[in-house]
Design an enzyme around this catalytic site. Structure first.
Site, PDB file in Angstrom:
ATOM      1  N   MET A   1      36.960  37.370  46.164  1.00 35.73           N
ATOM      2  CA  MET A   1      37.138  38.562  45.335  1.00 35.73           C
ATOM      3  C   MET A   1      37.673  38.167  43.967  1.00 35.73           C
ATOM      4  O   MET A   1      38.447  37.226  43.850  1.00 35.73           O
ATOM      5  CB  MET A   1      38.153  39.518  45.979  1.00 35.73           C
ATOM      6  CG  MET A   1      37.733  40.100  47.309  1.00 35.73           C
ATOM      7  SD  MET A   1      36.477  41.374  47.164  1.00 35.73           S
ATOM      8  CE  MET A   1      37.389  42.659  46.325  1.00 35.73           C
ATOM      9  N   GLY A   2      37.275  38.937  42.946  1.00 36.77           N
ATOM     10  CA  GLY A   2      37.796  38.702  41.601  1.00 36.77           C
ATOM     11  C   GLY A   2      38.222  40.018  40.981  1.00 36.77           C
ATOM     12  O   GLY A   2      38.139  41.064  41.621  1.00 36.77           O
ATOM     13  N   SER A   3      38.643  39.979  39.710  1.00 34.12           N
ATOM     14  CA  SER A   3      39.150  41.196  39.059  1.00 34.12           C
ATOM     15  C   SER A   3      38.067  42.240  38.838  1.00 34.12           C
ATOM     16  O   SER A   3      38.344  43.418  38.781  1.00 34.12           O
ATOM     17  CB  SER A   3      39.797  40.873  37.712  1.00 34.12           C
ATOM     18  OG  SER A   3      39.979  39.507  37.545  1.00 34.12           O
ATOM     19  N   PHE A   4      36.823  41.800  38.646  1.00 40.96           N
ATOM     20  CA  PHE A   4      35.796  42.824  38.420  1.00 40.96           C
ATOM     21  C   PHE A   4      34.576  42.636  39.301  1.00 40.96           C
ATOM     22  O   PHE A   4      33.469  42.965  38.930  1.00 40.96           O
ATOM     23  CB  PHE A   4      35.379  42.932  36.944  1.00 40.96           C
ATOM     24  CG  PHE A   4      35.507  41.658  36.176  1.00 40.96           C
ATOM     25  CD1 PHE A   4      36.553  41.492  35.279  1.00 40.96           C
ATOM     26  CD2 PHE A   4      34.595  40.627  36.337  1.00 40.96           C
ATOM     27  CE1 PHE A   4      36.685  40.321  34.561  1.00 40.96           C
ATOM     28  CE2 PHE A   4      34.718  39.455  35.624  1.00 40.96           C
ATOM     29  CZ  PHE A   4      35.779  39.308  34.723  1.00 40.96           C
TER      30      PHE A   4
ATOM     31  N   ARG B   1      32.952  40.732  43.308  1.00 35.72           N
ATOM     32  CA  ARG B   1      33.132  39.891  44.490  1.00 35.72           C
ATOM     33  C   ARG B   1      31.975  38.906  44.590  1.00 35.72           C
ATOM     34  O   ARG B   1      30.931  39.090  43.961  1.00 35.72           O
ATOM     35  CB  ARG B   1      33.231  40.753  45.747  1.00 35.72           C
ATOM     36  CG  ARG B   1      32.005  41.602  46.046  1.00 35.72           C
ATOM     37  CD  ARG B   1      32.178  42.409  47.341  1.00 35.72           C
ATOM     38  NE  ARG B   1      33.231  43.415  47.251  1.00 35.72           N
ATOM     39  CZ  ARG B   1      34.058  43.724  48.259  1.00 35.72           C
ATOM     40  NH1 ARG B   1      33.953  43.102  49.429  1.00 35.72           N
ATOM     41  NH2 ARG B   1      34.974  44.656  48.119  1.00 35.72           N
TER      42      ARG B   1
ATOM     43  N   LYS C   1      27.288  36.507  43.101  1.00 29.00           N
ATOM     44  CA  LYS C   1      28.432  37.056  42.368  1.00 29.00           C
ATOM     45  C   LYS C   1      28.013  38.417  41.834  1.00 29.00           C
ATOM     46  O   LYS C   1      27.015  38.515  41.108  1.00 29.00           O
ATOM     47  CB  LYS C   1      28.799  36.100  41.230  1.00 29.00           C
ATOM     48  CG  LYS C   1      30.110  36.395  40.542  1.00 29.00           C
ATOM     49  CD  LYS C   1      30.465  35.236  39.612  1.00 29.00           C
ATOM     50  CE  LYS C   1      31.836  35.378  38.996  1.00 29.00           C
ATOM     51  NZ  LYS C   1      32.209  34.189  38.214  1.00 29.00           N
TER      52      LYS C   1
ATOM     53  N   ASP D   1      38.798  26.215  33.053  1.00 32.42           N
ATOM     54  CA  ASP D   1      39.424  26.782  34.256  1.00 32.42           C
ATOM     55  C   ASP D   1      39.258  25.862  35.465  1.00 32.42           C
ATOM     56  O   ASP D   1      38.938  26.308  36.564  1.00 32.42           O
ATOM     57  CB  ASP D   1      38.859  28.176  34.544  1.00 32.42           C
ATOM     58  CG  ASP D   1      39.831  29.053  35.350  1.00 32.42           C
ATOM     59  OD1 ASP D   1      41.035  28.702  35.416  1.00 32.42           O
ATOM     60  OD2 ASP D   1      39.399  30.072  35.910  1.00 32.42           O
TER      61      ASP D   1
END
EC number: 2.7.11.11
Length: 351
Positions: free
Chosen positions: A52-55, A57, A73, A167
């Site tokens: 899961m991510g901020s905006f 999955r 994604k 990152d």
């Protein structure tokens, strides 16, 4: 015979340069002619969430026609716009469709609908290095060296194309069936010829020059490599605190404590990568990546054998067959709600 190894090194260096020159040509063609809408959502069966991510999955999906498994994604367009990440997402897609290297995740398809953007990548079933590191505590130095070598080669390739990843961390390194790495998540990656100023990345991994709002360059990835190697060998990052501001103070001070169990070669390499002074940081000097690849800690590394995946991996993930996702955490599933009207058409016209 005395200079045979030096001759071999020179030949290897020349073949690497030839490879990178060709790779650059291939990349520039795809960069200049980005592929658009190469599939559609109804061609895939969504099986389960992998992350899961901020905006959005990442989901394990199966291609209906071929039966192949992929990692999809799925990004919510409105959330991306709200969080001012449009440029980052467009960068990510354009970069992913243009790169091609054994240790970088490959984009297979991309498309969008009224509500979402979709990036469909090859599925890497071994899970995140982060999970593995949590399970075992830390890696032995030879194990950490095996992984670090792949990251060095991946970063060398990216930098030769003027790309900064920004990152690098265990959560963004996936382990494949052979036990080799795939660098993933190019959400902060950017093509930069000179310097850039954006504050982005993960607190523990940020280079001091990013924190100090100085213009920065590719050298931030070599700093992050230092943090990564330290975390692999020690079990936690070198700069650690409860609040980001305290982490930043530690990073900028440049003081690193090394457990006595680390070899002197590793300590020397880490001091050279976690170097606040850019005129002394390895990877950023006259010899470039050569200072890292020729370092004593990598003395037993055969760079060509690593590139060709001929070295036996120290750990092979459990994998029962296509679609096995047991190396990933469980997440709550939810239905995708697709709007009847197109959202954010202008912002994502080039996706």
């Amino acid at each position: 015979m005395g200079n045979a190894p030096a001759k071999k090194d020179t030949e290897q260096e020349e073949s690497v340069n030839e490879f990178l020159a060709k790779a650059r040509g291939d990349f520039l063609y795809r960069w200049g002619n980005p592929a658009q809408n190469t599939a559609s959502s109804d061609q895939f069966e969504r099986l389960r969430t992998l992350g899961m991510g901020s905006f959005g999955r990442v989901m394990l999906v199966r291609h209906q026609e071929t039966g192949g498994h992929y990692a999809m994604k799925i990004l919510n367009k409105q959330k991306v716009v709200k969080m001012k990440q449009v440029e980052h997402i467009l960068n990510e897609k354009r970069i992913l469709q243009a790169i091609d290297f054994p240790f970088l995740v490959k984009l297979q398809f991309s498309f969008k609908d009224n509500s979402y953007l979709y990036l469909v990548m090859e599925y890497v079933p071994g899970g995140e290095m982060f999970s593995r590191l949590q399970r075992v505590g830390r890696f032995s130095e030879p194990h950490a060296c095996f992984y670090a070598a792949q990251v060095v080669l991946a970063v060398q390739y990216l930098h030769s194309l003027d790309l900064i990843h920004r990152d690098l961390k265990p959560e963004n390194l996936l382990i494949d069936q052979q036990g080799y790495l795939q660098v993933t998540d190019f959400g902060f990656a950017k093509r930069v010829k000179g310097r850039t100023w954006t504050l982005c990345g993960t607190p523990e991994y940020l280079a001091p020059e990013i924190i100090l709002s100085k213009g920065y360059n590719k050298a931030v990835d070599w700093w992050a490599l230092g943090v990564l190697i330290y975390e692999m060998a020690v079990g936690f990052p070198p700069f650690y605190a409860d609040q980001p501001i305290q982490i930043y103070e530690k990073i900028v001070s440049g003081r690193v404590r090394f457990p006595s169990k680390l070899s002197s070669d590793l300590k020397h390499l880490l001091r050279s990568l976690l170097q606040v002074d850019l005129t002394k940081r390895f990877g950023n000097l006259r010899n470039g990546v050569g200072d890292i690849k020729n370092h004593k800690w990598f003395a037993t590394t055969s760079w060509i054998a690593i590139y060709e995946k001929k070295v036996e991996a120290p750990f092979i993930p459990k994998y029962t067959g296509p679609g096995d996702a047991s190396n990933f955490d469980d997440y709550e599933e939810e239905e995708l709600r697709i709007s009847i009207n197109e959202k954010c058409a202008k912002e994502f016209s080039e996706f």
